[in-house]
Design a protein around this motif. Structure first.
Motif, PDB file in Angstrom:
ATOM      1  N   CYS A 162      -5.050   0.425  -1.946  1.00  0.00           N
ATOM      2  CA  CYS A 162      -4.607  -0.108  -3.234  1.00  0.00           C
ATOM      3  C   CYS A 162      -3.384  -0.991  -3.013  1.00  0.00           C
ATOM      4  O   CYS A 162      -2.923  -1.146  -1.882  1.00  0.00           O
ATOM      5  N   ASP A 163      -2.851  -1.536  -4.083  1.00  0.00           N
ATOM      6  CA  ASP A 163      -1.720  -2.458  -3.983  1.00  0.00           C
ATOM      7  C   ASP A 163      -0.372  -1.765  -3.817  1.00  0.00           C
ATOM      8  O   ASP A 163       0.645  -2.421  -3.645  1.00  0.00           O
ATOM      9  N   GLY A 164      -0.345  -0.443  -3.879  1.00  0.00           N
ATOM     10  CA  GLY A 164       0.915   0.275  -3.747  1.00  0.00           C
ATOM     11  C   GLY A 164       1.690   0.293  -5.052  1.00  0.00           C
ATOM     12  O   GLY A 164       1.208  -0.153  -6.083  1.00  0.00           O
ATOM     13  N   PRO A 165       2.917   0.798  -4.998  1.00  0.00           N
ATOM     14  CA  PRO A 165       3.714   0.964  -6.213  1.00  0.00           C
ATOM     15  C   PRO A 165       4.108  -0.355  -6.857  1.00  0.00           C
ATOM     16  O   PRO A 165       4.354  -1.341  -6.179  1.00  0.00           O
TER      17      PRO A 165
ATOM     18  N   CYS B 123      -0.140   7.122  -3.637  1.00  0.00           N
ATOM     19  CA  CYS B 123      -0.228   5.842  -2.936  1.00  0.00           C
ATOM     20  C   CYS B 123       0.433   4.727  -3.745  1.00  0.00           C
ATOM     21  O   CYS B 123       1.021   3.817  -3.167  1.00  0.00           O
ATOM     22  N   CYS B 124       0.313   4.781  -5.047  1.00  0.00           N
ATOM     23  CA  CYS B 124       0.853   3.716  -5.895  1.00  0.00           C
ATOM     24  C   CYS B 124       1.795   4.243  -6.964  1.00  0.00           C
ATOM     25  O   CYS B 124       2.304   3.468  -7.773  1.00  0.00           O
TER      26      CYS B 124
END
Length: 157
Positions: A87-90, A41-42
């Motif tokens: 979540c905030d992602g990459p 996801c991140c």
């Protein structure tokens, strides 16, 4: 210089996977007591104490559905770690998870495998450049060597 666009699993797909994964199973969140799981996801490693889940993901099936093609026999699903909550992602520069041997698998616009390459640690950018030098390559998947797990998708920029 050519830019290669790294794609984590997108927010809409993550929302689906956190409900029911691509194998039809409900997500089972756990607390990661050790840390170090490669989060799709991140695109970073998990930290000790984070809530994560191991879900089944079918990257080519999902890509093919968006591209309007049939993945045929190349359709596969496998385990991926994600945060159990949004979540905030990459965030970060350079290819993620570049510190170990990887496989770069090339795919055509029809979703067919065009080949793969074992890549030494630190050589992902060169492998991407080589893959996208072939005009038949639409995208590549980066995979772990030890288990063959999908890590992320890359497209030319």
């Amino acid at each position: 210089m050519t830019t290669h666009l790294v794609h984590a699993i997108g927010p809409a797909v993550l929302k689906e996977l956190r409900s029911t994964d691509d194998a039809g199973r409900r997500m089972v969140p756990v607390t990661d007591d050790e840390g170090g799981a490669p989060l799709r996801c991140c695109l970073r490693r998990s930290r000790r104490g984070e809530r994560v889940a191991l879900v089944s993901y079918a990257p080519l099936r999902r890509w093919a559905a968006g591209a309007g093609v049939d993945p045929g026999a190349y359709d596969e699903q496998g385990p991926v770690f994600v945060h159990a909550e949004e979540c905030d992602g990459p965030a970060g520069d350079g290819p993620p998870f570049d510190g170990a041997h990887r496989v770069v698998r090339r795919y055509s616009a029809e979703g067919r495998i065009l080949g793969g390459r074992l890549v030494e640690p630190g050589d992902l950018e060169a492998a991407f450049a080589q893959a996208f030098a072939d005009p038949a390559v639409e995208f590549v998947q980066v995979r772990a060597v030890e288990y063959g797990c999908f890590l992320y998708e890359v497209r030319g920029g």
